[in-house]
Design an enzyme around this catalytic site. Structure first.
Site, mmCIF file in Angstrom:
data_model
loop_
_atom_site.group_PDB
_atom_site.id
_atom_site.type_symbol
_atom_site.label_atom_id
_atom_site.label_comp_id
_atom_site.label_asym_id
_atom_site.label_seq_id
_atom_site.Cartn_x
_atom_site.Cartn_y
_atom_site.Cartn_z
ATOM 1 N N THR A 174 0.796 -1.224 0.000
ATOM 2 C CA THR A 174 0.000 0.000 0.000
ATOM 3 C C THR A 174 0.832 1.279 0.000
ATOM 4 O O THR A 174 1.898 1.339 0.591
ATOM 5 C CB THR A 174 -0.966 0.030 1.217
ATOM 6 O OG1 THR A 174 -1.793 -1.096 1.123
ATOM 7 C CG2 THR A 174 -1.828 1.246 1.254
ATOM 8 N N VAL A 203 -11.968 -7.564 -0.680
ATOM 9 C CA VAL A 203 -11.971 -6.104 -0.818
ATOM 10 C C VAL A 203 -11.058 -5.493 0.244
ATOM 11 O O VAL A 203 -11.155 -5.815 1.428
ATOM 12 C CB VAL A 203 -13.411 -5.549 -0.696
ATOM 13 C CG1 VAL A 203 -13.410 -4.033 -0.726
ATOM 14 C CG2 VAL A 203 -14.279 -6.085 -1.839
ATOM 15 N N SER A 204 -10.166 -4.635 -0.218
ATOM 16 C CA SER A 204 -9.191 -3.982 0.664
ATOM 17 C C SER A 204 -9.824 -2.792 1.381
ATOM 18 O O SER A 204 -10.735 -2.148 0.862
ATOM 19 C CB SER A 204 -8.025 -3.502 -0.199
ATOM 20 O OG SER A 204 -7.267 -2.571 0.508
ATOM 21 N N ASP A 205 -9.259 -2.467 2.533
ATOM 22 C CA ASP A 205 -9.693 -1.267 3.263
ATOM 23 C C ASP A 205 -9.293 0.023 2.538
ATOM 24 O O ASP A 205 -9.831 1.089 2.830
ATOM 25 C CB ASP A 205 -9.039 -1.230 4.650
ATOM 26 C CG ASP A 205 -7.529 -1.109 4.493
ATOM 27 O OD1 ASP A 205 -6.901 -2.091 4.029
ATOM 28 O OD2 ASP A 205 -6.981 -0.038 4.771
ATOM 29 N N THR A 223 -2.382 1.795 6.471
ATOM 30 C CA THR A 223 -1.790 0.635 5.816
ATOM 31 C C THR A 223 -1.628 -0.479 6.839
ATOM 32 O O THR A 223 -1.534 -0.214 8.025
ATOM 33 C CB THR A 223 -0.423 0.994 5.181
ATOM 34 O OG1 THR A 223 0.166 -0.200 4.674
ATOM 35 C CG2 THR A 223 0.535 1.631 6.178
ATOM 36 N N GLY A 226 -5.774 -5.164 6.204
ATOM 37 C CA GLY A 226 -7.007 -4.436 5.913
ATOM 38 C C GLY A 226 -8.153 -4.816 6.819
ATOM 39 O O GLY A 226 -8.946 -3.962 7.233
HETATM 40 N N1 ASP Z 1 -4.291 -2.475 3.779
HETATM 41 C C1 ASP Z 1 -3.972 -3.195 2.573
HETATM 42 C C2 ASP Z 1 -4.967 -4.300 2.387
HETATM 43 O O1 ASP Z 1 -5.294 -4.977 3.321
HETATM 44 C C3 ASP Z 1 -2.621 -3.785 2.558
HETATM 45 C C4 ASP Z 1 -1.529 -2.966 3.133
HETATM 46 O O2 ASP Z 1 -1.733 -1.842 3.568
HETATM 47 O O3 ASP Z 1 -0.410 -3.438 3.178
HETATM 48 O O4 ASP Z 1 -5.398 -4.512 1.294
#
Ligand code: ASP
Length: 311
Positions: A174, A203-205, A223, A226
């Site tokens: 991210t 689905v990502s946050d 980040t 998620g």
């Molecule tokens: N938050 C992101 C997700 O879960 C991944 C990340 O931030 O590394 O899709």
């Protein structure tokens, strides 16, 4: 409202995770992050809006194959790359995003376009249609390194898949940017290739207000895992705490104390309307960097469970 000129602020991140070694070590990551600050901060100084600075910062980070967004995104369980990005204009308090989009260089451009659309969050099919409508060139964000990682994991039947780490071994995932412009407007943008090796359709946050949120009072990009970010509704929670009167420092302290207690694994970058900058994490590493108008700094050596706060 926003007429008096104030000192712009800029904070960026290239993900969170458990180690920096896979990214080439501290100095290389620092250089990549500072390069983005050096290009984007002057735009803010020259009067660019927070939204435009955020979009430019996200594009540059998406284009850096070191980070898990745009070029260099991690590969999902079926061998495909699906990216998600969102943009929040805090001044008008408007969110937009694209979820699980493929074959585009800069997913943040879709989020930018959707800012002025009636339908502001699109999933895979709709995002693909929009790419076609906007005639954005077809682009394959896959890198040799990501393909190799996926093939290695496949040999082991994905045994290591996401066991408590984010986009490892090669990526901490991210990217995100938060900015305060000279007019006092705030914006936040976040873009990701996801966790890596995840189920199709996950689905990502990063394209949810849980992972990317801003009002006129504060802007936050998150980040980390998620699902943990969603469970805490982290970005929205911090921003709303500030909007309701808590200082940014107190909002971060409270939100990260709750996260520690629930053993969450993530990080967040933030700015408030007074220009205060704050970064927090429960993860081992947060690849964050900031420009406060006087100097640049970063979170690369910040100890776990601590906060960086610059008033
Ligand atoms: N938050 C992101 C997700 O879960 C991944 C990340 O931030 O590394 O899709």
């Amino acid at each position: 409202m926003a007429s008096q000129q104030i000192q712009p602020k800029l904070v960026i991140h290239g993900g969170a995770g458990s180690c920096l070694q896979s990214k080439g070590g501290i100095e290389i990551v620092r250089k990549s992050l500072y390069k983005v600050l050096e290009e984007v901060y002057p735009l803010l100084k020259d009067g660019a809006s927070a939204v435009d600075a955020v979009v430019r910062g996200c594009q540059l980070l998406e284009d850096d194959p070191r980070f898990n967004a745009g070029t260099g995104s991690v590969v999902q369980s079926d061998g495909q790359i699906r990216m998600s990005a969102s943009l929040m204009d805090g001044f008008v308090q408007r969110f937009s995003g694209a979820i699980n989009v493929s074959r585009v260089q800069n997913p943040i451009e879709l989020a930018k376009f959707l800012q002025t659309s009636d339908d502001r969050v699109l999933s895979d099919y709709g995002s693909a249609e929009l790419l076609r409508e906007l005639q954005l060139p077809i682009y394959d964000p896959m890198t040799d390194l990501r393909l190799h990682e996926w093939m290695e994991e496949r040999k082991g039947n994905f045994n290591k898949a996401m066991a408590g780490v984010v986009a490892e071994p090669a990526g901490v995932g991210t990217i995100g940017v938060v900015a305060l412009d000279a007019q006092g407007r705030l914006a936040a943008g976040t873009s990701t290739g996801g966790k890596g090796f995840e189920r199709i359709g996950r689905v990502s946050d990063s394209a949810m207000p849980a992972g990317n949120y801003a009002t006129a009072n504060a802007a936050v990009s998150c980040t980390g895992i998620g699902e943990h970010i969603m469970d805490e509704c982290l970005a929205a929670k911090i921003v709303i705490r500030v909007t309701d009167g808590l200082s940014l420092k107190a909002a971060l302290e409270r939100s990260f104390a709750e996260a520690e207690a629930r053993q969450r694994d993530f990080g967040a970058i933030s700015i408030d309307a007074s220009g205060a900058i704050g970064c927090g994490k429960t993860s081992d590493v947060l690849l964050g960097a900031f420009h406060n108008g006087i100097q640049m700094g970063d979170t690369l050596e910040m100890s776990k469970g601590t906060l960086i706060f610059i008033a």
